[in-house]
Design a protein around this motif. Structure first.
Motif, PDB file in Angstrom:
ATOM      1  N   ARG A 243      -9.838  -3.816  -6.843  1.00  0.00           N
ATOM      2  CA  ARG A 243      -8.435  -4.177  -7.075  1.00  0.00           C
ATOM      3  C   ARG A 243      -8.039  -3.949  -8.527  1.00  0.00           C
ATOM      4  O   ARG A 243      -6.989  -3.354  -8.817  1.00  0.00           O
ATOM      5  CB  ARG A 243      -8.192  -5.629  -6.666  1.00  0.00           C
ATOM      6  CG  ARG A 243      -6.780  -6.131  -6.970  1.00  0.00           C
ATOM      7  CD  ARG A 243      -6.585  -7.560  -6.484  1.00  0.00           C
ATOM      8  NE  ARG A 243      -7.645  -8.443  -6.930  1.00  0.00           N
ATOM      9  CZ  ARG A 243      -7.732  -8.975  -8.144  1.00  0.00           C
ATOM     10  NH1 ARG A 243      -6.817  -8.677  -9.065  1.00  0.00           N
ATOM     11  NH2 ARG A 243      -8.722  -9.793  -8.458  1.00  0.00           N
ATOM     12  N   GLU A 247      -5.252  -1.217  -9.846  1.00  0.00           N
ATOM     13  CA  GLU A 247      -4.089  -1.669 -10.612  1.00  0.00           C
ATOM     14  C   GLU A 247      -4.061  -1.031 -11.994  1.00  0.00           C
ATOM     15  O   GLU A 247      -2.983  -0.690 -12.510  1.00  0.00           O
ATOM     16  CB  GLU A 247      -4.110  -3.186 -10.721  1.00  0.00           C
ATOM     17  CG  GLU A 247      -3.858  -3.892  -9.401  1.00  0.00           C
ATOM     18  CD  GLU A 247      -4.044  -5.400  -9.459  1.00  0.00           C
ATOM     19  OE1 GLU A 247      -3.724  -6.082  -8.465  1.00  0.00           O
ATOM     20  OE2 GLU A 247      -4.518  -5.894 -10.510  1.00  0.00           O
ATOM     21  N   ALA A 290      -6.088  -0.418   0.637  1.00  0.00           N
ATOM     22  CA  ALA A 290      -4.939  -1.210   1.086  1.00  0.00           C
ATOM     23  C   ALA A 290      -5.062  -1.552   2.564  1.00  0.00           C
ATOM     24  O   ALA A 290      -4.758  -2.680   2.982  1.00  0.00           O
ATOM     25  CB  ALA A 290      -3.653  -0.442   0.818  1.00  0.00           C
ATOM     26  N   TYR A 294      -8.157  -4.813   0.390  1.00  0.00           N
ATOM     27  CA  TYR A 294      -8.754  -4.981  -0.935  1.00  0.00           C
ATOM     28  C   TYR A 294      -7.696  -5.038  -2.028  1.00  0.00           C
ATOM     29  O   TYR A 294      -7.956  -5.536  -3.130  1.00  0.00           O
ATOM     30  CB  TYR A 294      -9.711  -3.833  -1.261  1.00  0.00           C
ATOM     31  CG  TYR A 294     -10.751  -3.547  -0.205  1.00  0.00           C
ATOM     32  CD1 TYR A 294     -11.190  -4.529   0.669  1.00  0.00           C
ATOM     33  CD2 TYR A 294     -11.291  -2.269  -0.077  1.00  0.00           C
ATOM     34  CE1 TYR A 294     -12.138  -4.255   1.637  1.00  0.00           C
ATOM     35  CE2 TYR A 294     -12.248  -1.989   0.900  1.00  0.00           C
ATOM     36  CZ  TYR A 294     -12.657  -2.988   1.753  1.00  0.00           C
ATOM     37  OH  TYR A 294     -13.589  -2.696   2.712  1.00  0.00           O
ATOM     38  N   THR A 295      -6.530  -4.495  -1.746  1.00  0.00           N
ATOM     39  CA  THR A 295      -5.421  -4.470  -2.706  1.00  0.00           C
ATOM     40  C   THR A 295      -4.132  -4.833  -1.993  1.00  0.00           C
ATOM     41  O   THR A 295      -4.098  -4.978  -0.762  1.00  0.00           O
ATOM     42  CB  THR A 295      -5.236  -3.068  -3.324  1.00  0.00           C
ATOM     43  OG1 THR A 295      -4.972  -2.130  -2.270  1.00  0.00           O
ATOM     44  CG2 THR A 295      -6.451  -2.635  -4.103  1.00  0.00           C
ATOM     45  N   ASP A 296      -3.077  -4.925  -2.771  1.00  0.00           N
ATOM     46  CA  ASP A 296      -1.755  -5.145  -2.212  1.00  0.00           C
ATOM     47  C   ASP A 296      -1.388  -3.968  -1.306  1.00  0.00           C
ATOM     48  O   ASP A 296      -1.761  -2.819  -1.565  1.00  0.00           O
ATOM     49  CB  ASP A 296      -0.734  -5.257  -3.359  1.00  0.00           C
ATOM     50  CG  ASP A 296       0.629  -5.697  -2.868  1.00  0.00           C
ATOM     51  OD1 ASP A 296       0.908  -6.898  -2.887  1.00  0.00           O
ATOM     52  OD2 ASP A 296       1.412  -4.811  -2.456  1.00  0.00           O
ATOM     53  N   PHE A 299      -0.188  -0.256  -2.221  1.00  0.00           N
ATOM     54  CA  PHE A 299      -1.042   0.854  -2.601  1.00  0.00           C
ATOM     55  C   PHE A 299      -1.235   1.853  -1.469  1.00  0.00           C
ATOM     56  O   PHE A 299      -1.611   2.998  -1.713  1.00  0.00           O
ATOM     57  CB  PHE A 299      -2.390   0.338  -3.111  1.00  0.00           C
ATOM     58  CG  PHE A 299      -2.339  -0.158  -4.525  1.00  0.00           C
ATOM     59  CD1 PHE A 299      -2.401   0.740  -5.586  1.00  0.00           C
ATOM     60  CD2 PHE A 299      -2.194  -1.501  -4.798  1.00  0.00           C
ATOM     61  CE1 PHE A 299      -2.331   0.297  -6.897  1.00  0.00           C
ATOM     62  CE2 PHE A 299      -2.120  -1.962  -6.100  1.00  0.00           C
ATOM     63  CZ  PHE A 299      -2.185  -1.061  -7.161  1.00  0.00           C
TER      64      PHE A 299
END
Length: 377
Positions: A243, A247, A290, A294-296, A299
């Motif tokens: 993450r 970012e 995503a 694992y991320t927003d 992504f």
């Protein structure tokens, strides 16, 4: 966006039976052998089978590995004594194929490659060395090749006993090869501090190459996905690294073009350019990360935009209906302007030569497209 050129290409791949010269390696030639790039392609084809249900992909994989793997598990073109850590990546799809077919020789081949990991020389930091010639060097493409295979074996055959070792090796890259100010990964790490391309104090490459960051993010995305539920804290640690890396990389995406440069922190400088393979790896990793949480979720759209930008700029169809992917750099380790080779030819950006249809670009293209197929499902 129209992806028909990719679909036509995938049909050509799946219908081919020339396993000693697969379609995606048409630009390379050489003796029959499976590389880590082939391993990535074959894993992508299996993903496409799972997402489409089209057995042409599964049949191709079985035919491909049946050609390369003997009854004793020996693999054509593979020499364990080279201790090239990238070679392990050729077996990624063997796990799936063994489960699908039950062929014992595929399990023997998996064990053969795992045996290399058990014998692989390591650096003082505990990371696998790059190969027999450079046992104290670590490259991010080597991590991409080895770590998903290593994790898959631990999950399926070894009850996760070496999860901590896997996380340690990936953590070391974040701890030592990640520039926390620039939010980028150095392209290589020579723990002996002697390679011509490294800083003599840190052992790190003196510049950043987009494809290297792409290899690491892809390694994380794939490795995390193979962890079982027995080590939630270790898995969570890798998710945090993924993450933060995603970012940090976002600042280098050109908002107008939806792409990143070959050397991301030198955007706008003469000689720098938008390169295909690195962008495709980033697109793949962001979309997969995503999708798996694992991320927003944003992504996923970022990764899709990067993928479409590469296709719009570099992907075309030839008159005879074949796929053509341009803009692929074969550079591995860019170095500083004042650190050229003795003959004076190793410039900072190392942009030339650019090639077409090299597996370095084709494989990330298909990996990323497998994620596109999931997004559109």
């Amino acid at each position: 966006m129209d992806y028909s050129v990719i679909e036509n290409y995938l049909s050509r791949v799946a219908e081919s039976r020339v396993y000693d010269a697969p379609v995606w390696k048409s630009a390379q030639g050489g003796a029959p052998a499976i590389s880590y790039l082939d391993g990535g392609m074959l894993a992508a084809l299996y993903s496409l089978y799972r997402r489409t249900g089209d057995k042409k992909y599964l049949n191709y994989l079985d035919g491909y590995f049946d050609f390369y793997v003997g009854d004793d598990g020996a693999i054509v073109g593979y020499n364990q004594e080279n201790y090239d850590i990238r070679d392990v990546g050729q077996g990624r799809a063997l796990f799936d194929l063994y489960r699908e077919t039950g062929k014992i020789k595929y399990k023997k081949a998996i064990d053969l490659l795992y045996n290399q990991l058990l014998r692989q020389q390591r650096t003082d930091f505990g990371n696998f060395g790059n190969n027999k010639t450079y046992p104290l060097q670590v490259t991010l493409e080597g991590l991409y090749a080895a770590m998903p295979f290593y994790t898959r074996y631990e999950s399926e055959f070894n009850r996760g006993r070496n999860y901590a070792d896997i996380v340690k090796q990936l953590r070391n890259i974040y701890a030592y090869a990640y520039d926390s100010y620039k939010k980028l990964y150095h392209s290589g790490w020579d723990t002996s501090n002697t390679a011509f391309w490294c800083d003599p104090e840190t052992g790190l490459s003196k510049a950043f190459l987009l494809r290297s960051t792409g290899w690491y993010l892809a390694a994380l995305a794939d490795t995390i996905s193979y962890f079982d539920m027995s080590a939630p804290d270790l898995k969570a640690e890798l998710i945090t690294i993924f993450r933060k890396s995603a970012e940090g990389l976002e600042q280098y995406i050109d908002a107008a073009k939806n792409t990143l440069c070959q050397v991301p922190d030198r955007n706008g400088e003469e000689g720098n350019f938008f390169e295909a393979s690195g962008n495709l790896l980033i697109a793949y990793a962001l979309m997969k990360g995503a999708r798996l949480g694992y991320t927003d979720r944003r992504f996923a759209e970022i990764g899709e935009n990067v993928f479409n930008a590469v296709c719009g700029e570099y992907l075309s169809e030839t008159e005879d209906g074949n796929l053509q992917l341009d803009g692929i750099s074969i550079a591995d380790l860019p170095v500083a302007d004042d650190d050229r080779r003795k003959d004076g030819t190793y410039e900072y950006y190392v942009c030339e030569p650019l090639v077409k249809n090299d597996a370095l670009g084709i494989v990330p293209l298909v990996l990323a497209y497998s994620e596109i197929k999931t997004l559109k499902k």
